[in-house]
Design a protein around this motif. Structure first.
Motif, mmCIF file in Angstrom:
data_model
loop_
_atom_site.group_PDB
_atom_site.id
_atom_site.type_symbol
_atom_site.label_atom_id
_atom_site.label_comp_id
_atom_site.label_asym_id
_atom_site.label_seq_id
_atom_site.Cartn_x
_atom_site.Cartn_y
_atom_site.Cartn_z
ATOM 1 N N ARG A 1 -29.460 -32.751 34.980
ATOM 2 C CA ARG A 1 -29.859 -31.398 34.563
ATOM 3 C C ARG A 1 -29.651 -31.182 33.074
ATOM 4 N NH1 ARG A 1 -27.058 -29.988 39.367
ATOM 5 N NH2 ARG A 1 -25.224 -29.476 38.094
ATOM 6 N N ALA A 2 -28.519 -31.646 32.575
ATOM 7 C CA ALA A 2 -28.154 -31.353 31.184
ATOM 8 C C ALA A 2 -28.875 -32.236 30.176
ATOM 9 C CB ALA A 2 -26.639 -31.495 31.014
ATOM 10 N N TYR A 3 -29.215 -33.481 30.571
ATOM 11 C CA TYR A 3 -29.778 -34.436 29.614
ATOM 12 C C TYR A 3 -31.007 -35.103 30.226
ATOM 13 C CZ TYR A 3 -25.014 -33.774 27.932
ATOM 14 O OH TYR A 3 -23.831 -33.218 27.520
ATOM 15 N N PRO A 4 -32.143 -34.460 30.189
ATOM 16 C CA PRO A 4 -33.353 -35.003 30.829
ATOM 17 C C PRO A 4 -33.829 -36.322 30.231
ATOM 18 C CG PRO A 4 -33.854 -33.040 29.530
ATOM 19 C CD PRO A 4 -32.374 -33.128 29.616
ATOM 20 N N GLU A 5 -33.406 -36.631 29.013
ATOM 21 C CA GLU A 5 -33.814 -37.897 28.392
ATOM 22 C C GLU A 5 -32.858 -39.038 28.726
ATOM 23 O OE1 GLU A 5 -35.849 -37.668 24.364
ATOM 24 O OE2 GLU A 5 -34.521 -35.915 24.292
ATOM 25 N N LEU A 6 -31.819 -38.746 29.503
ATOM 26 C CA LEU A 6 -30.871 -39.776 29.922
ATOM 27 C C LEU A 6 -31.241 -40.269 31.310
ATOM 28 C CD1 LEU A 6 -28.243 -41.390 29.463
ATOM 29 C CD2 LEU A 6 -27.005 -39.443 30.479
ATOM 30 N N ASP A 7 -31.417 -41.568 31.461
ATOM 31 C CA ASP A 7 -31.815 -42.180 32.731
ATOM 32 C C ASP A 7 -30.644 -42.997 33.270
ATOM 33 O OD1 ASP A 7 -33.050 -43.362 34.871
ATOM 34 O OD2 ASP A 7 -34.323 -44.699 33.673
ATOM 35 N N VAL A 8 -29.836 -42.386 34.146
ATOM 36 C CA VAL A 8 -28.673 -43.075 34.705
ATOM 37 C C VAL A 8 -29.087 -43.838 35.960
ATOM 38 C CG1 VAL A 8 -26.328 -42.831 35.590
ATOM 39 C CG2 VAL A 8 -27.153 -41.265 33.816
ATOM 40 N N ARG A 9 -28.748 -45.112 36.022
ATOM 41 C CA ARG A 9 -29.048 -45.960 37.178
ATOM 42 C C ARG A 9 -27.730 -46.408 37.809
ATOM 43 N NH1 ARG A 9 -34.376 -48.019 36.732
ATOM 44 N NH2 ARG A 9 -35.576 -46.489 35.518
ATOM 45 N N LEU A 10 -27.524 -46.082 39.090
ATOM 46 C CA LEU A 10 -26.272 -46.364 39.784
ATOM 47 C C LEU A 10 -26.414 -47.558 40.714
ATOM 48 C CD1 LEU A 10 -23.347 -45.474 40.507
ATOM 49 C CD2 LEU A 10 -24.355 -44.039 42.297
ATOM 50 N N THR A 11 -25.404 -48.435 40.706
ATOM 51 C CA THR A 11 -25.343 -49.587 41.598
ATOM 52 C C THR A 11 -23.978 -49.636 42.262
ATOM 53 O OG1 THR A 11 -26.814 -50.865 40.149
ATOM 54 C CG2 THR A 11 -25.536 -52.104 41.759
ATOM 55 N N GLU A 12 -23.944 -49.944 43.557
ATOM 56 C CA GLU A 12 -22.674 -50.089 44.270
ATOM 57 C C GLU A 12 -22.188 -51.521 44.140
ATOM 58 O OE1 GLU A 12 -21.309 -50.297 48.875
ATOM 59 O OE2 GLU A 12 -22.482 -48.512 48.318
ATOM 60 N N LEU A 13 -20.982 -51.685 43.593
ATOM 61 C CA LEU A 13 -20.409 -53.015 43.397
ATOM 62 C C LEU A 13 -18.907 -52.976 43.606
ATOM 63 C CD1 LEU A 13 -22.177 -54.246 40.112
ATOM 64 C CD2 LEU A 13 -22.575 -55.103 42.415
ATOM 65 N N ASP A 14 -18.345 -54.110 43.996
ATOM 66 C CA ASP A 14 -16.905 -54.262 44.068
ATOM 67 C C ASP A 14 -16.316 -54.162 42.658
ATOM 68 O OD1 ASP A 14 -14.469 -55.343 45.707
ATOM 69 O OD2 ASP A 14 -14.527 -56.565 43.899
ATOM 70 N N PRO A 15 -15.133 -53.546 42.490
ATOM 71 C CA PRO A 15 -14.558 -53.377 41.150
ATOM 72 C C PRO A 15 -14.440 -54.655 40.340
ATOM 73 C CG PRO A 15 -13.396 -51.981 42.696
ATOM 74 C CD PRO A 15 -14.351 -52.811 43.519
ATOM 75 N N HIS A 16 -14.034 -55.765 40.969
ATOM 76 C CA HIS A 16 -13.887 -57.021 40.222
ATOM 77 C C HIS A 16 -15.220 -57.416 39.571
ATOM 78 C CE1 HIS A 16 -9.851 -57.859 41.653
ATOM 79 N NE2 HIS A 16 -10.240 -57.631 42.895
ATOM 80 N N LEU A 17 -16.294 -57.375 40.341
ATOM 81 C CA LEU A 17 -17.601 -57.760 39.827
ATOM 82 C C LEU A 17 -18.101 -56.757 38.799
ATOM 83 C CD1 LEU A 17 -20.089 -59.555 39.856
ATOM 84 C CD2 LEU A 17 -20.916 -58.295 41.863
ATOM 85 N N ALA A 18 -17.876 -55.473 39.036
ATOM 86 C CA ALA A 18 -18.354 -54.445 38.112
ATOM 87 C C ALA A 18 -17.726 -54.605 36.733
ATOM 88 C CB ALA A 18 -18.053 -53.059 38.672
ATOM 89 N N VAL A 19 -16.419 -54.832 36.695
ATOM 90 C CA VAL A 19 -15.733 -55.011 35.414
ATOM 91 C C VAL A 19 -16.271 -56.233 34.681
ATOM 92 C CG1 VAL A 19 -13.513 -55.654 34.379
ATOM 93 C CG2 VAL A 19 -13.632 -53.780 36.026
ATOM 94 N N ASP A 20 -16.485 -57.306 35.410
ATOM 95 C CA ASP A 20 -17.004 -58.533 34.804
ATOM 96 C C ASP A 20 -18.390 -58.308 34.204
ATOM 97 O OD1 ASP A 20 -16.889 -61.380 34.242
ATOM 98 O OD2 ASP A 20 -18.362 -61.629 35.834
ATOM 99 N N LEU A 21 -19.251 -57.570 34.904
ATOM 100 C CA LEU A 21 -20.605 -57.337 34.408
ATOM 101 C C LEU A 21 -20.622 -56.396 33.215
ATOM 102 C CD1 LEU A 21 -22.665 -57.096 37.728
ATOM 103 C CD2 LEU A 21 -22.428 -59.039 36.161
ATOM 104 N N VAL A 22 -19.696 -55.448 33.173
ATOM 105 C CA VAL A 22 -19.587 -54.609 31.976
ATOM 106 C C VAL A 22 -19.187 -55.475 30.782
ATOM 107 C CG1 VAL A 22 -18.283 -52.746 30.867
ATOM 108 C CG2 VAL A 22 -19.081 -52.471 33.218
ATOM 109 N N ALA A 23 -18.203 -56.340 30.981
ATOM 110 C CA ALA A 23 -17.749 -57.207 29.890
ATOM 111 C C ALA A 23 -18.867 -58.118 29.398
ATOM 112 C CB ALA A 23 -16.554 -58.038 30.351
ATOM 113 N N ARG A 24 -19.758 -58.561 30.313
ATOM 114 C CA ARG A 24 -20.858 -59.449 29.935
ATOM 115 C C ARG A 24 -22.035 -58.702 29.310
ATOM 116 N NH1 ARG A 24 -21.822 -63.593 34.995
ATOM 117 N NH2 ARG A 24 -19.673 -64.343 35.242
#
Length: 307
Positions: free
Chosen positions: A116-139
Motif C-alpha cells: 500500500r505504501a510503496y507501489p513501486e516496490l515489488d516484494v517477492r516472498l519465498t519460504e525457506l529454512d533459516p540455514h538456507l535463507a541466511v546462506d542465500l542472502v550472503a551469496r
C-alpha cells in the motif's frame, strides 16, 4: 555484449545446482531459465551445460563465466542501492525469505502495508529454512531474510551480513486434556520423562532445539512421531498420541481436546532480519525492517496459551 538476465540465470544455476532450483529461486519457469542459458551459449559460442547422469552440470567455461557473473551482479546491486538511496523511497524488486510459521504468523501484515505504501516496490516472498535463507542472502541470491534461532541452538552468521532483532517468540507444551500432566498449570522437563514426543524431523532448527532443551533438563526424549507441519503435530496430539513443544508464532488454532501449558524455564526463540551490509542504505531494506518490527506486537495472538 552479454545480457544481464542471462548472466543472472547462469549464476543462479551455479549457486543452486540445477535449472529447476534456479528457476524456483528466480521466480521463473525451468523452461525460461533453460532458454536464457541456450541464448547465452549462442552469444558466447561456448558450451555451458553438459549431461552428467540424470542431471546437468556446468562446464569449466560456464563455471568461469558464473564467477564473473557474480562480480557483475554485485556491481549492479551497488548501483541499484545508490540509485534507490538518491530517490529516497523504496523501489524495485526485493526478494525476501522466511520460515513457514513466520509466513503464516508475521509476514502478511508487513507485506500488505509495504504494497500500500510503496507501489513501486515489488516484494517477492519465498519460504525457506533459516540455514538456507541466511546462506542465500550472503551469496547475493536473496535481499533479506527473516530467520530465527534458539538460545541453545544459535544460527551461524556469515561475514558481511547485517542483522536486527524483530521479536521473541515463546514455546509451550501442548498435550491432550486426558494426559496425566494436563491438570498442571506449568511443567518442567523432568516431569516429561517418558513422554512420547511429536516433533519436527532431524536437521531442522526446531528438532535440534527440542533435543538440546530436554537433554539440558536431564530428559532423554522419546521421539514417537516426526512431522514437519505444526497442524499435523496438533492433529496427532488431539488424538492423545503424544505431546509437542511448539512456538506460538504461526501455530494456529489449538484443536478441541488439546491444552497448552508453559514449560519452565520458558523456551524462547529470537526472530531477526538479515541482509548484506552493502545494502544497508537501501530504503527498501529499511522500510521492510521497520514494517516487520512494527507488526510484531500486532501479530495474531489467537494461539496464546489457553485451556
Amino acid at each position: 555484449m552479454l545480457d544481464l538476465g542471462r548472466l543472472r540465470a547462469l549464476h543462479a544455476v551455479a549457486v543452486h545446482g540445477s535449472v529447476n532450483a534456479a528457476a524456483a529461486a528466480l521466480g521463473y519457469t525451468p523452461s525460461a531459465v533453460s532458454q536464457q542459458l541456450a541464448k547465452l551459449e549462442r552469444e558466447t559460442g561456448t558450451v555451458l551445460l553438459e549431461r552428467r547422469g540424470r542431471g546437468i552440470a556446468l562446464t569449466d567455461a560456464a563455471e568461469d563465466l558464473a564467477g564473473t557473473a557474480k562480480q557483475v551482479l554485485a556491481l549492479v546491486e551497488q548501483a541499484e542501492v545508490r540509485l534507490e538511496e538518491q530517490r529516497g523511497t523504496p523501489i524495485g524488486r526485493l526478494s525476501v525469505a522466511t520460515f513457514a510459521t513466520a509466513v503464516r504468523g508475521l509476514m502478511p501484515g508487513p507485506l500488505a502495508e509495504l504494497a500500500r505504501a510503496y507501489p513501486e516496490l515489488d516484494v517477492r516472498l519465498t519460504e525457506l529454512d533459516p540455514h538456507l535463507a541466511v546462506d542465500l542472502v550472503a551469496r547475493g541470491e536473496l535481499d533479506l531474510a527473516v530467520v530465527h534461532d534458539w538460545e541453545n541452538t544459535p544460527l551461524a552468521m556469515p561475514e558481511g551480513l547485517a542483522r536486527t532483532d524483530v521479536g521473541v517468540d515463546v514455546a509451550d507444551v501442548l498435550l491432550h486434556q486426558d494426559h496425566p500432566l494436563a491438570t498442571r498449570t506449568e511443567l518442567s522437563p523432568l516431569e516429561l520423562i517418558g513422554a512420547r514426543w511429536i516433533c519436527q524431523p532431524p536437521g531442522s532448527i526446531c528438532h535440534d532445539w527440542l533435543i538440546r532443551t530436554l537433554r539440558g533438563g536431564g530428559v532423554e526424549p522419546v521421539l514417537a512421531h516426526q512431522v514437519t507441519e505444526y497442524q499435523s503435530q496438533l492433529a496427532l496430539a488431539a488424538r492423545g498420541l503424544g505431546v509437542c513443544l511448539l512456538p506460538r508464532l504461526g501455530r494456529g488454532p489449538v484443536p478441541e481436546g488439546v491444552v497448552v501449558r508453559p514449560l519452565v524455564p520458558t523456551p524462547t526463540r529470537r526472530l531477526f532480519a538479515v541482509w548484506r551490509q552493502q545494502a544497508t542504505r537501501r530504503p527498501a531494506i529499511a522500510a521492510t525492517v521497520a514494517a516487520l518490527r512494527a507488526h510484531w506486537a500486532d501479530r495474531d495472538t489467537a494461539d496464546a496459551p489457553k485451556g
